[in-house]
Design an enzyme around this catalytic site. Structure first.
Site, PDB file in Angstrom:
ATOM      1  N   LYS A  47       0.733  -1.308   0.058  1.00 16.99           N
ATOM      2  CA  LYS A  47      -0.065   0.196  -0.029  1.00 16.99           C
ATOM      3  C   LYS A  47       0.817   1.232   0.157  1.00 16.99           C
ATOM      4  O   LYS A  47       0.384   2.322  -0.393  1.00 16.99           O
ATOM      5  CB  LYS A  47      -0.899   0.109   1.222  1.00 16.99           C
ATOM      6  CG  LYS A  47      -2.146  -1.007   1.185  1.00 16.99           C
ATOM      7  CD  LYS A  47      -3.045  -0.794   0.213  1.00 16.99           C
ATOM      8  CE  LYS A  47      -4.009  -1.692   0.314  1.00 16.99           C
ATOM      9  NZ  LYS A  47      -5.153  -1.621  -0.865  1.00 16.99           N
ATOM     10  N   SER A 287      -3.241 -12.483   3.409  1.00 14.24           N
ATOM     11  CA  SER A 287      -3.715 -12.170   2.043  1.00 14.24           C
ATOM     12  C   SER A 287      -2.508 -12.776   1.236  1.00 14.24           C
ATOM     13  O   SER A 287      -2.662 -13.511   0.201  1.00 14.24           O
ATOM     14  CB  SER A 287      -3.725 -10.867   1.687  1.00 14.24           C
ATOM     15  OG  SER A 287      -2.756  -9.928   1.616  1.00 14.24           O
TER      16      SER A 287
HETATM   17  C1  LIG Z   1      -2.638  -7.479   3.418  1.00 19.17           C
HETATM   18  C2  LIG Z   1      -3.570  -6.982   2.159  1.00 19.17           C
HETATM   19  N1  LIG Z   1      -3.392  -7.513   1.186  1.00 19.17           N
HETATM   20  C3  LIG Z   1      -4.029  -7.447   0.067  1.00 19.17           C
HETATM   21  C4  LIG Z   1      -4.734  -6.261  -0.183  1.00 19.17           C
HETATM   22  C5  LIG Z   1      -5.410  -6.220  -1.625  1.00 19.17           C
HETATM   23  O1  LIG Z   1      -4.716  -5.236  -2.206  1.00 19.17           O
HETATM   24  P1  LIG Z   1      -5.463  -4.111  -3.455  1.00 19.17           P
HETATM   25  O2  LIG Z   1      -5.855  -3.104  -2.506  1.00 19.17           O
HETATM   26  O3  LIG Z   1      -4.190  -3.843  -4.270  1.00 19.17           O
HETATM   27  O4  LIG Z   1      -6.345  -5.006  -3.932  1.00 19.17           O
HETATM   28  C6  LIG Z   1      -4.807  -5.348   0.826  1.00 19.17           C
HETATM   29  C7  LIG Z   1      -5.653  -4.156   0.814  1.00 19.17           C
HETATM   30  O5  LIG Z   1      -6.821  -3.901   0.258  1.00 19.17           O
HETATM   31  C8  LIG Z   1      -4.176  -5.743   2.432  1.00 19.17           C
HETATM   32  O6  LIG Z   1      -4.120  -4.797   3.099  1.00 19.17           O
END
Ligand SMILES: Cc1ncc(COP(=O)(O)O)c(C=O)c1O
Length: 338
Positions: A47, A287
């Site tokens: 992020k 994630s």
């Molecule tokens: C730990 C984590 N993984 C994955 C995501 C997803 O990424 P993106 O917002 O680029 O789709 C986020 C945030 O939304 C996140 O905080």
């Protein structure tokens, strides 16, 4: 020659991508897996890239400046941490609303960077991401009320979020693999990372397969699963079901570059996290574990023999220690298919 940096913001990006060779051997994988370790960013996640791009693109357009603008965002965590850090580094006031269920580590980090945490009424917050973009806008409107020069950073539909990954993360993956990447795996929260990276990679080679990680709906709707409060996927959600794109898909998500959606269970997510820690000495967040599980399943396929699978690993496991992410749970994890 010396290399003196002048701001923490200069350290965003150029994260390492590492092939997991011991993991490949241990699991007898047919394909190769390389993980892009986004926790090497200075505020600790992928992020950082979009937070910086959103601020600096708006600065270049002359829309914001530290002497007059207040940045505003409602976020589940990593975006807030990144914006709070860079707002501080650049001298902006930053008002943040925090979603329910955020890990303690992330909300405490936001506090550490001294962002202004704003109370948003519960009826506006409840289920806001599930309800979709209109409900989200109501929350932002509430937070901007009585602010003269508020700039909502709008991570869900701000094209600068996608641009950050199109301009940097995608090219880094392409260059660091010498253009040899065959499959890309990532998840969707705002959609910014996966969309920006996939767009760039497909423009270089349209044969690169893009696989989107989706949390198994069973594990998300059974919040009490083995003591896991919210299904535990943190940051990603389902954007596609048998009827196509779901209402939960954010404005920044676009399935133009997606080849496949792959469900992953929480058991597989935990197993992937613990295998990576055990064989590679790398401890990632949930994630990342979910996408790694998908990458492992791809690497077990005959059709992917000797193929290079790049997987985006957004943050690290230290952000979730309060939730015992590190704890191996054999009865649950043996349900994973690898
Ligand atoms: C730990 C984590 N993984 C994955 C995501 C997803 O990424 P993106 O917002 O680029 O789709 C986020 C945030 O939304 C996140 O905080």
């Amino acid at each position: 020659m010396g290399k003196l940096y002048h701001s923490i913001t200069e350290l965003v990006g150029n994260t390492p991508i590492v092939e997991f060779e011991r993991l490949e051997k241990a699991l007898h994988l047919k394909g190769r897996i390389a993980g892009k370790l986004e926790y090497f960013n200075p505020a600790g996640s992928h992020k950082d890239r979009m937070a910086l791009e959103i601020i600096e693109a708006a600065e270049k357009r002359g829309e914001i400046s530290p002497d007059k603008t207040t940045l505003v965002e409602f976020t589940s965590g990593n975006t807030g941490v990144a914006l709070a850090s860079f707002a501080a580094a650049k001298g902006y006031r930053f008002k943040i609303g925090i979603q329910n269920g955020v890990s303690v580590e992330r909300s405490k980090l936001i506090e550490a960077y001294q962002a202004e945490i704003t109370d948003v009424p519960k009826e506006l917050i409840d289920g806001v991401f599930e309800k979709g973009m209109e409900a989200f806008k109501d929350v932002i409107d509430y937070m901007c009320k009585n602010e003269e020069n508020a700039y909502p950073t709008r991570q869900l539909d701000n094209p600068d979020n996608v641009n950050a990954h199109y301009k940097h993360t995608g090219p880094e993956i392409w260059n660091d693999t010498d253009g040899k990447v065959d499959v890309f795996v990532g998840g969707v929260g705002t959609g910014g990372s996966t969309h920006g990276i996939s767009k760039f990679l497909k423009e270089q080679n349209k044969e690169i397969k893009v696989v989107i990680t989706q949390p198994d709906p069973e594990d998300v709707v059974n919040p009490k699963l083995d003591g896991v409060e919210d299904g535990g996927f943190h940051g990603i959600h389902q954007v596609h079901d048998e009827n196509g794109i779901t209402p939960m898909a954010p404005g920044n998500f676009n399935d133009e570059y997606v080849d496949q959606y792959e469900f992953v269970t929480y058991a597989e997510t935990l197993r992937a996290i613990h295998l990576l820690a055990e064989y590679e000495g790398i401890f990632v967040g949930a994630s990342s574990g979910a996408s790694l599980a998908v990458a492992i399943k791809q690497a077990l396929l005959e059709e992917n023999t000797d193929k290079l699978i790049a997987v985006l690993l957004p943050d690290n496991g230290e952000r979730y220690l309060s939730e015992d992410l590190q704890k191996v749970r054999p009865e649950l994890e043996e349900k994973a298919g690898f």
